[in-house]
Design a protein around this motif. Sequence first.
Motif, PDB file in Angstrom:
ATOM      1  N   MET A   1       7.081   6.689 -13.855  1.00  0.00           N
ATOM      2  CA  MET A   1       5.910   6.327 -13.098  1.00  0.00           C
ATOM      3  C   MET A   1       5.968   6.913 -11.695  1.00  0.00           C
ATOM      4  O   MET A   1       5.696   6.253 -10.713  1.00  0.00           O
ATOM      5  N   LYS A   2       6.384   8.169 -11.612  1.00  0.00           N
ATOM      6  CA  LYS A   2       6.487   8.786 -10.286  1.00  0.00           C
ATOM      7  C   LYS A   2       5.119   8.949  -9.634  1.00  0.00           C
ATOM      8  O   LYS A   2       5.014   8.951  -8.404  1.00  0.00           O
ATOM      9  N   SER A   3       4.072   9.037 -10.449  1.00  0.00           N
ATOM     10  CA  SER A   3       2.719   9.073  -9.881  1.00  0.00           C
ATOM     11  C   SER A   3       2.380   7.754  -9.204  1.00  0.00           C
ATOM     12  O   SER A   3       1.625   7.720  -8.224  1.00  0.00           O
ATOM     13  N   GLY A   4       2.929   6.648  -9.710  1.00  0.00           N
ATOM     14  CA  GLY A   4       2.711   5.348  -9.078  1.00  0.00           C
ATOM     15  C   GLY A   4       3.338   5.286  -7.698  1.00  0.00           C
ATOM     16  O   GLY A   4       2.751   4.732  -6.753  1.00  0.00           O
ATOM     17  N   ILE A   5       4.528   5.858  -7.566  1.00  0.00           N
ATOM     18  CA  ILE A   5       5.183   5.926  -6.253  1.00  0.00           C
ATOM     19  C   ILE A   5       4.350   6.766  -5.296  1.00  0.00           C
ATOM     20  O   ILE A   5       4.143   6.404  -4.133  1.00  0.00           O
ATOM     21  N   VAL A   6       3.844   7.887  -5.800  1.00  0.00           N
ATOM     22  CA  VAL A   6       2.985   8.754  -4.984  1.00  0.00           C
ATOM     23  C   VAL A   6       1.735   8.000  -4.539  1.00  0.00           C
ATOM     24  O   VAL A   6       1.310   8.099  -3.375  1.00  0.00           O
ATOM     25  N   ALA A   7       1.135   7.224  -5.442  1.00  0.00           N
ATOM     26  CA  ALA A   7      -0.076   6.467  -5.097  1.00  0.00           C
ATOM     27  C   ALA A   7       0.206   5.461  -3.986  1.00  0.00           C
ATOM     28  O   ALA A   7      -0.619   5.267  -3.080  1.00  0.00           O
ATOM     29  N   MET A   8       1.368   4.820  -4.027  1.00  0.00           N
ATOM     30  CA  MET A   8       1.730   3.854  -2.982  1.00  0.00           C
ATOM     31  C   MET A   8       1.834   4.535  -1.618  1.00  0.00           C
ATOM     32  O   MET A   8       1.296   4.045  -0.617  1.00  0.00           O
ATOM     33  N   LEU A   9       2.528   5.668  -1.583  1.00  0.00           N
ATOM     34  CA  LEU A   9       2.691   6.373  -0.307  1.00  0.00           C
ATOM     35  C   LEU A   9       1.375   6.995   0.150  1.00  0.00           C
ATOM     36  O   LEU A   9       1.093   7.051   1.357  1.00  0.00           O
ATOM     37  N   SER A  10       0.564   7.450  -0.793  1.00  0.00           N
ATOM     38  CA  SER A  10      -0.749   7.998  -0.436  1.00  0.00           C
ATOM     39  C   SER A  10      -1.638   6.927   0.181  1.00  0.00           C
ATOM     40  O   SER A  10      -2.424   7.209   1.098  1.00  0.00           O
TER      41      SER A  10
ATOM     42  N   VAL B   1      -8.330   9.499   0.634  1.00  0.00           N
ATOM     43  CA  VAL B   1      -7.325   9.868  -0.372  1.00  0.00           C
ATOM     44  C   VAL B   1      -7.729  11.163  -1.074  1.00  0.00           C
ATOM     45  O   VAL B   1      -6.894  12.037  -1.319  1.00  0.00           O
ATOM     46  N   ILE B   2      -9.016  11.291  -1.401  1.00  0.00           N
ATOM     47  CA  ILE B   2      -9.506  12.526  -2.037  1.00  0.00           C
ATOM     48  C   ILE B   2      -9.225  13.733  -1.142  1.00  0.00           C
ATOM     49  O   ILE B   2      -8.748  14.776  -1.605  1.00  0.00           O
ATOM     50  N   ASN B   3      -9.506  13.577   0.143  1.00  0.00           N
ATOM     51  CA  ASN B   3      -9.269  14.672   1.090  1.00  0.00           C
ATOM     52  C   ASN B   3      -7.787  15.033   1.179  1.00  0.00           C
ATOM     53  O   ASN B   3      -7.434  16.164   1.526  1.00  0.00           O
ATOM     54  N   ASP B   4      -6.948  14.058   0.853  1.00  0.00           N
ATOM     55  CA  ASP B   4      -5.496  14.243   0.966  1.00  0.00           C
ATOM     56  C   ASP B   4      -4.862  14.634  -0.371  1.00  0.00           C
ATOM     57  O   ASP B   4      -3.653  14.551  -0.538  1.00  0.00           O
ATOM     58  N   ARG B   5      -5.683  15.069  -1.328  1.00  0.00           N
ATOM     59  CA  ARG B   5      -5.186  15.395  -2.670  1.00  0.00           C
ATOM     60  C   ARG B   5      -4.040  16.407  -2.668  1.00  0.00           C
ATOM     61  O   ARG B   5      -3.072  16.247  -3.421  1.00  0.00           O
ATOM     62  N   PRO B   6      -4.094  17.460  -1.834  1.00  0.00           N
ATOM     63  CA  PRO B   6      -2.965  18.408  -1.831  1.00  0.00           C
ATOM     64  C   PRO B   6      -1.628  17.734  -1.529  1.00  0.00           C
ATOM     65  O   PRO B   6      -0.591  18.117  -2.079  1.00  0.00           O
ATOM     66  N   TYR B   7      -1.663  16.709  -0.651  1.00  0.00           N
ATOM     67  CA  TYR B   7      -0.428  15.988  -0.320  1.00  0.00           C
ATOM     68  C   TYR B   7       0.136  15.290  -1.544  1.00  0.00           C
ATOM     69  O   TYR B   7       1.332  15.402  -1.846  1.00  0.00           O
ATOM     70  N   LEU B   8      -0.711  14.568  -2.271  1.00  0.00           N
ATOM     71  CA  LEU B   8      -0.175  13.790  -3.388  1.00  0.00           C
ATOM     72  C   LEU B   8       0.304  14.688  -4.527  1.00  0.00           C
ATOM     73  O   LEU B   8       1.288  14.367  -5.206  1.00  0.00           O
ATOM     74  N   ILE B   9      -0.348  15.828  -4.731  1.00  0.00           N
ATOM     75  CA  ILE B   9       0.110  16.756  -5.770  1.00  0.00           C
ATOM     76  C   ILE B   9       1.452  17.375  -5.370  1.00  0.00           C
ATOM     77  O   ILE B   9       2.377  17.482  -6.189  1.00  0.00           O
ATOM     78  N   THR B  10       1.563  17.764  -4.103  1.00  0.00           N
ATOM     79  CA  THR B  10       2.819  18.352  -3.617  1.00  0.00           C
ATOM     80  C   THR B  10       3.963  17.353  -3.715  1.00  0.00           C
ATOM     81  O   THR B  10       5.068  17.688  -4.166  1.00  0.00           O
ATOM     82  N   LEU B  11       3.701  16.108  -3.312  1.00  0.00           N
ATOM     83  CA  LEU B  11       4.740  15.080  -3.363  1.00  0.00           C
ATOM     84  C   LEU B  11       5.151  14.793  -4.803  1.00  0.00           C
ATOM     85  O   LEU B  11       6.347  14.693  -5.106  1.00  0.00           O
ATOM     86  N   LEU B  12       4.182  14.682  -5.699  1.00  0.00           N
ATOM     87  CA  LEU B  12       4.520  14.432  -7.102  1.00  0.00           C
ATOM     88  C   LEU B  12       5.380  15.569  -7.652  1.00  0.00           C
ATOM     89  O   LEU B  12       6.342  15.328  -8.394  1.00  0.00           O
TER      90      LEU B  12
END
Length: 411
Positions: free
Chosen positions: A129-138, A9-20
């Motif tokens: 809680m859009k970060s929560g949605i991002v966490a689920m998909l991440s 998940v840490i390595n995929d941080r750019p994905y979760l920031i972009t999605l959020l």
Amino acid sequence: MLKTINQAVINDRPYLITLLGKLVEIPTISEPGVNYGRFVKVLEKECKKIGLKTKIIKVTDKKFINSLKEECRKNPRYILMAYWNTGAKKTLHFNGHYDVVPASLGFSKNPFKLNIKGDKIIARGAADMKSGIVAMLSAVRALKILKIKPAWNLEFSFVPDEEIGGYCGSGYICHKKIPKADVVIEGDGGGGNSLTVAHRGIVGFRVTVIGKAVHAALHTKGVNAFLKAVKIVNELEIFRNKIEKRKSKYYAKAPISKIATMMIGGLSSGGLKSNSVPDKFTFTIDRRVIPEESMKKARKEIVDLINSVVKKDGTFKVKIEVSEATHSSIEKDAPICKLLGSILEEYYGRKPLMLITGGRLDSAFFSQVLKKPTLAFGVNGTNYHADDEYTTGKDIITAAAIYARLMCKGY
């Protein structure tokens, strides 16, 4: 395994920031309910990219639509369901809401654009809680990258209207028996090393006192609805002191969150002119009901008290309108609490807190309507519903790693 997942998940941080960023830029304000269709299409596309099957549900039942305020009914309500069928015997359901409250005027920058300061991510919906949605998909994406098969079938519901009661979101799918869940994780609560195992219910009252209007010069010939409302409020205030001695058994970070409360006068209005005796006066009551209390009894206590004042006075009438959102709770030794608690203990090195939250969550629809064990755990955040609402990249990564580990660990 948890360390491996966390690193993925840490390595995929750019994905979760972009999605959020994509999700925050769509202002899905719950009243009146704008941009829901646009948001769901964007989110569906993201779900499909990571291999989830999807289904968009439009709320068409007029019983549900008519529960909304009139100005909200013209805007369609959409629910996005997503699935990963692994062939497991049990299904783990994740629920998250995508609506947000309006942006307050004190945001330092555009509230619907990510404002990143170090690890801090500021925006309306960043925490709730859009970060929560991002966490689920991440979490799903991490398992796909690592080629790890979940121990459950995974089911997701992304819903509108939680901020206005949830009846056309989580309420709709639960009353229609759409989720096939065995266990439910509500993504709007908990966070860090804590689980939300309970929340209070709400009984709302709108009390209209009906008097008799006359000219102010002849006020003794009228019935002053405002003064009669004051009589009711005085009795309610006495009763409030009794109510607020009731405490829940659940732990709360803020002590008031575990107390039964009553707040009077959130909205109040009446009268037509300064030189007329008011023939109507309306005020509201917000009654927060702890899980140990009966919703029915909480409603009856207030209605009976108001009616007793009316009967004793004998010169005026009242109209009482009542709305309810029930409470929810799960025992600390329930299997899902033990399982998720053990994962948090593994991650943090100490046992998690089991909390009651003062607000209400959509958890109640799953626990009370679907009768499924429901636990709330999400992304830590700050300034919910306030200026410069924010979360951090670390908090999103933590929640995603915990979700992914839970997906892999059945019972």
